[in-house]
Design an enzyme around this catalytic site. Structure first.
Site, short mmCIF file in Angstrom:
data_model
loop_
_atom_site.label_atom_id
_atom_site.label_comp_id
_atom_site.label_asym_id
_atom_site.label_seq_id
_atom_site.Cartn_x
_atom_site.Cartn_y
_atom_site.Cartn_z
N SER A 1 0.83 -1.21 0.00
CA SER A 1 0.00 0.00 0.00
C SER A 1 0.86 1.26 0.00
O SER A 1 1.74 1.40 0.84
CB SER A 1 -0.86 0.07 1.27
OG SER A 1 -1.75 -0.99 1.31
N HIS B 1 -4.31 0.31 -4.98
CA HIS B 1 -3.88 -1.04 -5.35
C HIS B 1 -4.16 -1.42 -6.81
O HIS B 1 -4.45 -2.58 -7.09
CB HIS B 1 -4.55 -2.09 -4.44
CG HIS B 1 -3.91 -2.24 -3.10
ND1 HIS B 1 -2.87 -3.10 -2.87
CD2 HIS B 1 -4.13 -1.62 -1.93
CE1 HIS B 1 -2.49 -3.02 -1.61
NE2 HIS B 1 -3.25 -2.13 -1.01
N HIS C 1 -5.93 -9.27 -1.59
CA HIS C 1 -5.83 -9.64 -0.17
C HIS C 1 -6.94 -10.61 0.23
O HIS C 1 -8.01 -10.64 -0.38
CB HIS C 1 -5.97 -8.39 0.70
CG HIS C 1 -4.90 -7.37 0.46
ND1 HIS C 1 -4.99 -6.43 -0.55
CD2 HIS C 1 -3.73 -7.15 1.09
CE1 HIS C 1 -3.90 -5.68 -0.52
NE2 HIS C 1 -3.12 -6.08 0.45
N TYR D 1 -8.80 -10.23 2.74
CA TYR D 1 -9.96 -9.47 3.24
C TYR D 1 -10.88 -9.00 2.10
O TYR D 1 -11.96 -8.49 2.36
CB TYR D 1 -9.53 -8.29 4.12
CG TYR D 1 -8.62 -7.27 3.47
CD1 TYR D 1 -9.08 -6.38 2.52
CD2 TYR D 1 -7.28 -7.19 3.86
CE1 TYR D 1 -8.25 -5.45 1.94
CE2 TYR D 1 -6.43 -6.25 3.30
CZ TYR D 1 -6.92 -5.39 2.33
OH TYR D 1 -6.09 -4.47 1.76
N GLU D 2 -10.45 -9.17 0.85
CA GLU D 2 -11.34 -8.89 -0.28
C GLU D 2 -12.13 -10.15 -0.65
O GLU D 2 -12.70 -10.21 -1.75
CB GLU D 2 -10.53 -8.41 -1.48
CG GLU D 2 -9.78 -7.12 -1.20
CD GLU D 2 -8.79 -6.78 -2.31
OE1 GLU D 2 -9.23 -6.19 -3.30
OE2 GLU D 2 -7.61 -7.13 -2.17
N ALA E 1 2.74 -2.42 3.89
CA ALA E 1 2.55 -1.39 4.89
C ALA E 1 2.14 -2.12 6.17
O ALA E 1 1.37 -3.07 6.11
CB ALA E 1 1.46 -0.44 4.45
N MET F 1 -1.62 -7.26 6.79
CA MET F 1 -2.64 -8.17 6.23
C MET F 1 -2.18 -8.81 4.92
O MET F 1 -3.00 -9.13 4.06
CB MET F 1 -3.95 -7.39 6.01
CG MET F 1 -4.46 -6.69 7.26
SD MET F 1 -5.86 -5.61 6.89
CE MET F 1 -5.93 -4.62 8.40
N SER F 2 -0.88 -8.97 4.75
CA SER F 2 -0.39 -9.54 3.48
C SER F 2 0.90 -10.32 3.70
O SER F 2 1.23 -10.68 4.83
CB SER F 2 -0.15 -8.40 2.47
OG SER F 2 0.91 -7.59 2.89
N ASN G 1 2.38 3.37 10.86
CA ASN G 1 1.63 3.88 12.03
C ASN G 1 1.97 3.04 13.26
O ASN G 1 2.41 1.90 13.13
CB ASN G 1 0.11 3.77 11.76
CG ASN G 1 -0.28 2.35 11.37
OD1 ASN G 1 -0.20 1.96 10.21
ND2 ASN G 1 -0.68 1.57 12.36
N HIS H 1 -6.73 4.55 6.77
CA HIS H 1 -6.07 4.02 5.56
C HIS H 1 -5.30 5.14 4.85
O HIS H 1 -4.23 4.92 4.29
CB HIS H 1 -7.13 3.40 4.63
CG HIS H 1 -6.55 2.71 3.43
ND1 HIS H 1 -5.60 1.71 3.51
CD2 HIS H 1 -6.77 2.90 2.09
CE1 HIS H 1 -5.27 1.31 2.29
NE2 HIS H 1 -5.96 2.02 1.42
N1 HPA Z 1 -2.58 -3.10 11.23
C1 HPA Z 1 -2.77 -3.94 10.19
N2 HPA Z 1 -2.42 -3.65 8.95
C2 HPA Z 1 -1.82 -2.48 8.73
C3 HPA Z 1 -1.58 -1.56 9.75
C4 HPA Z 1 -1.98 -1.89 11.07
O1 HPA Z 1 -1.80 -1.13 12.04
N3 HPA Z 1 -0.98 -0.48 9.17
C5 HPA Z 1 -0.84 -0.76 7.85
N4 HPA Z 1 -1.36 -1.97 7.59
#
Ligand code: HPA
Length: 246
Positions: free
Chosen positions: A10, A40, A62, A64-65, A92, A183-184, A207, A218
Site C-alpha cells: 500500500s 492497489h 488480499h 480481506y477482499e 505497509a 494483512m499480506s 503507524n 487508511h
Molecule cells: N494493522 C494492520 N495492517 C496495517 C496496519 C496496522 O496497524 N498499518 C498498515 N497496515
C-alpha cells in the site's frame, strides 16, 4: 540472468518511478483477480532497476477482499513462470515495537502466519526454517548501513483483516513475538519458498499499532508509505546492482 520480482505494498507504487519500464501487463491480461482497494491498481511492470531485470507487481489482492489463499498468491506463481527467481515482498504495517517508529522500514527476519490459511495443500511439507534469505538480508543490512538508513529487523504478523486490530489484539501479538502487523506477505512468502524462490520482505511502518496512537486511517497508511518508498528504492537499487555484479 537473474530476474527479481518486487511486490509493492500500500502506498509504495512510487517505487515504479525508479524503474526503466519496458512494458506493462494488467492483472486482467495476465488472467489474475483484480484488487478493489484504493491504492492497489493491479498490473505487472517489466523493466530494469540498477541494471537488473525486474517485474514489479503493483496492486496485490488480499484475503480481506474475500479472495482465497490461491488467488492471493497467483501473482507470485505468475512471476515465477516469467522467470523470476528472487522475490522482494513489501507491505505497509503497523509497528508494535516502541524502538521502531512510523516512517521507518523493518526487514522481516521471520513471520507469524495468523491468517488461518495457506496457499499450499496436500502433503506439501516445505521447510520454513528460513523463510527470508539470510545472505540476502546481510546484503540489505550492509547497503542500509552504507546509506546511513535505519533498517529495523523483526517479526511480521499477518492477520486476515480488513478491520485494524484492537488494543487487546496488539498486546497479544506483542506477547507472541510480533514487531509489526499487517494483512499480506506471509502467504506470498510461503508460495515463493514452495517454488524455491529466494525471498526477502520489508514492512514500511506506517503507524503505531492500535492502542499506541489515538486512531488509525487508511489515508495515513498510504501517505506514510509514499514518503518512505523513495528510501526503499535507493536501498533496492544498491543491493540489486551489487548482486548483479557479484
Ligand atoms: N494493522 C494492520 N495492517 C496495517 C496496519 C496496522 O496497524 N498499518 C498498515 N497496515
Amino acid at each position: 540472468m537473474e530476474m527479481i520480482g518486487i511486490v509493492l505494498g500500500s502506498g509504495l507504487g512510487v517505487l515504479a518511478e525508479e524503474v526503466d519500464i519496458t512494458r506493462e501487463i494488467s492483472f486482467a491480461e495476465a488472467g489474475l483477480a483484480v484488487s478493489t482497494v484504493p491504492g492497489h491498481a493491479g498490473k505487472f511492470i517489466f523493466g530494469k532497476l540498477g541494471g537488473t531485470d525486474v517485474i514489479l507487481m503493483k496492486g496485490r489482492v488480499h484475503l480481506y477482499e474475500s479472495h482465497g489463499a490461491e488467488a492471493v498468491t497467483a501473482g507470485v506463481r505468475w512471476m515465477a513462470e516469467q522467470g523470476v527467481d528472487s522475490l522482494v515482498l513489501t507491505n505497509a504495517a503497523g509497528t508494535l515495537n516502541r524502538d521502531f517508529a512510523p516512517g521507518e522500514w523493518m526487514m522481516l527476519s521471520d513471520h507469524l502466519n495468523l491468517t488461518g490459511t495457506s496457499p499450499l495443500s496436500g502433503a506439501n511439507f516445505i521447510d520454513m526454517s528460513e523463510p527470508y534469505d539470510a545472505l540476502w538480508r546481510t546484503a540489505f543490512r550492509t547497503a542500509a548501513s552504507n546509506q546511513s538508513m535505519k533498517l529495523n529487523e523483526g517479526i511480521y504478523a499477518s492477520l486476515r483483516g480488513p478491520q485494524y486490530e484492537t488494543p487487546a489484539e496488539i498486546r497479544m501479538l506483542r506477547t507472541i513475538g510480533a514487531d509489526a502487523v499487517g494483512m499480506s506477505t506471509v502467504l506470498e512468502a510461503i508460495q515463493a519458498r514452495a517454488l524455491g524462490l529466494r525471498v526477502v520482505g520489508f514492512s514500511c511502518l506506517t503507524n503505531w499499532a492500535a492502542g499506541m496512537q489515538k486512531n488509525l486511517s487508511h489515508e495515513e497508511v498510504l501517505e506514510t508509505g509514499t514518503s518512505a518508498a523513495h528510501v526503499m528504492a535507493g536501498l533496492l537499487k544498491e543491493v540489486i546492482s551489487v548482486s548483479t555484479r557479484s
